[in-house]
Every structure is written in C-alpha cells, then in structure tokens.
Design a protein around this motif. Structure first.
Motif, short mmCIF file in Angstrom:
data_model
loop_
_atom_site.label_atom_id
_atom_site.label_comp_id
_atom_site.label_asym_id
_atom_site.label_seq_id
_atom_site.Cartn_x
_atom_site.Cartn_y
_atom_site.Cartn_z
N ALA A 65 0.83 -1.19 0.00
CA ALA A 65 0.00 0.00 0.00
C ALA A 65 0.87 1.25 0.00
N PHE A 66 2.15 1.10 0.29
CA PHE A 66 3.08 2.22 0.23
C PHE A 66 3.47 2.45 -1.22
N ARG A 67 3.41 3.69 -1.63
CA ARG A 67 3.77 4.03 -3.01
C ARG A 67 5.28 4.01 -3.18
N ASP A 110 0.66 0.69 9.98
CA ASP A 110 -0.53 1.51 9.73
C ASP A 110 -0.26 2.98 10.05
N MET A 166 1.47 4.33 7.08
CA MET A 166 0.52 4.53 5.98
C MET A 166 -0.28 5.80 6.19
N ASP A 167 -0.75 6.01 7.41
CA ASP A 167 -1.54 7.21 7.70
C ASP A 167 -0.70 8.48 7.54
N GLU A 204 1.91 8.83 5.61
CA GLU A 204 2.15 9.02 4.19
C GLU A 204 0.93 9.63 3.50
N ARG A 205 -0.27 9.20 3.91
CA ARG A 205 -1.49 9.81 3.35
C ARG A 205 -1.57 11.30 3.69
N LYS A 206 -1.20 11.67 4.93
CA LYS A 206 -1.20 13.08 5.33
C LYS A 206 -0.23 13.87 4.45
N ILE A 255 0.75 13.14 1.39
CA ILE A 255 0.18 13.25 0.03
C ILE A 255 -0.81 14.40 -0.01
N ILE A 256 -1.65 14.51 1.00
CA ILE A 256 -2.64 15.60 1.04
C ILE A 256 -1.91 16.95 1.13
N GLN A 315 -0.58 17.95 -2.22
CA GLN A 315 -1.61 18.29 -3.19
C GLN A 315 -2.20 19.69 -2.97
#
Length: 182
Positions: free
Chosen positions: A9-11, A167, A170-171, A173-175, A177-178, A181
């Motif tokens: 799930a990690f890019r 996890d 992952m969380d 990394e999502r932050k 990415i946001i 963007q």
C-alpha cells in the motif's frame, strides 16, 4: 492483492516503500534464525558475505546466529522491536519536514523519540508539549515528564506492535500526500 502483503500500500515513489520493504524482508527472515523447525542454516560452513567500500568484506554466519537463538542469547521479540526502532527512527527523519503540528505527527514524533531512547518513552519536564494521538492511541499531553504514565515504558513490544507501526506510517504518508496536493 492479498491482505498478507499490505506493505505494498506504500507508493514506490514516496518515502516509506523502501524502508518498509527492507523491514519486511528482515521480519520474514526471522524464522530462518529463530525457528529450529525450518531447515535453513544447518551447516556451520554457510556464510554470507557483505563487501565494504573502504574495508574488506565481512562474513556473517547464520548458523552461529541460530545457535545464539537456541541458547536464548538473542531473542525474536527483541529483534522485531529493534527492527521497529530502526524503521520508526529512519521513517520519521525522512519526513520530519512535513510535520504539520497535527496530533498524528506529534504521536509519530514521540514514537521516534522513544525509538531513539532504546525503545523507552522519555519526556523532559515540558513534554509531551502538544496533543499526540493516532487512531485510538493517545499520549497524554496534560501529564509532563516523569508524571506521564508512558514515561520509562517500552514503546515496541508493549505500547505498539508491528501492525500499528505499519498503519501509522501509511496514515502519515497519506497526510503527506494531502499536504503535497494543497
């Protein structure tokens, strides 16, 4: 994709993929050393060689490691905790510039600090200074220094497990990415 390989799930183009992949390889190799039912490294003549740039190659003997495990001089739980420590430390340092002051990033910072203190939570008299939480895990910022219930407690193997760390990354990394963007 199987749930057993969630680390994908990690890019690959972001921060944690190589770190988590290396971490996963190390943990998946644990049974070869710690489980005597697995028929690997049974010969003392089996060596692995690792070259140096400025020194001669170093040779590691998995058979010797397996013997140490059998003699309980090295421990699987400790190995896993040390792998978590190395991953948490390196992962945080690779993205610290994205620390946005959020409770999740503060939580990650405290996990990194515990990792840097040999897997033990240490808080000075002002820490934890800010709200620090991730999912349902909380590091109480009202109780400072030695008054904090986590002070002196183990992080990995007690407070967090392997799945939690993955996890959390992952969380985070999502932050990131946001943030990128925006």
């Amino acid at each position: 994709m199987s749930k057993d390989v969630e680390y994908y799930a990690f890019r690959q183009d972001l921060y944690f993929y190589d770190l988590v992949s290396s971490f996963s390889v190390s943990l998946c190799g644990c049974p070869a050393i710690f489980d005597t039912q697995i028929p690997f490294f049974l010969s003392p003549q089996q060596n692995l060689s690792f070259p140096g740039q400025f020194t001669s190659a170093k040779h590691m003997n998995p058979y010797s490691l397996r013997r140490l495990a059998e003699l309980e001089q090295i421990d699987k739980g400790a190995h896993i905790a040390w792998c978590c420590i190395m991953l948490a430390n390196t992962a945080y340092e690779s993205v610290r510039r994205f620390h946005d002051g959020s409770p999740e990033f503060e939580f990650f910072r405290h996990i990194r600090n515990a990792s840097s203190h040999l897997n033990v939570f240490q808080f000075n008299h002002r820490e934890p200074a800010h709200p620090a939480m991730w999912r349902t895990a909380v590091i109480d910022d009202r109780l400072k220094g030695e008054d904090n219930p986590l002070f002196g407690q183990q992080c990995f193997g007690s407070f967090l497990g392997v799945a939690d760390l993955l996890d959390l990354l992952m969380d985070i990394e999502r932050k990131i990415i946001i943030q990128l963007q925006q």
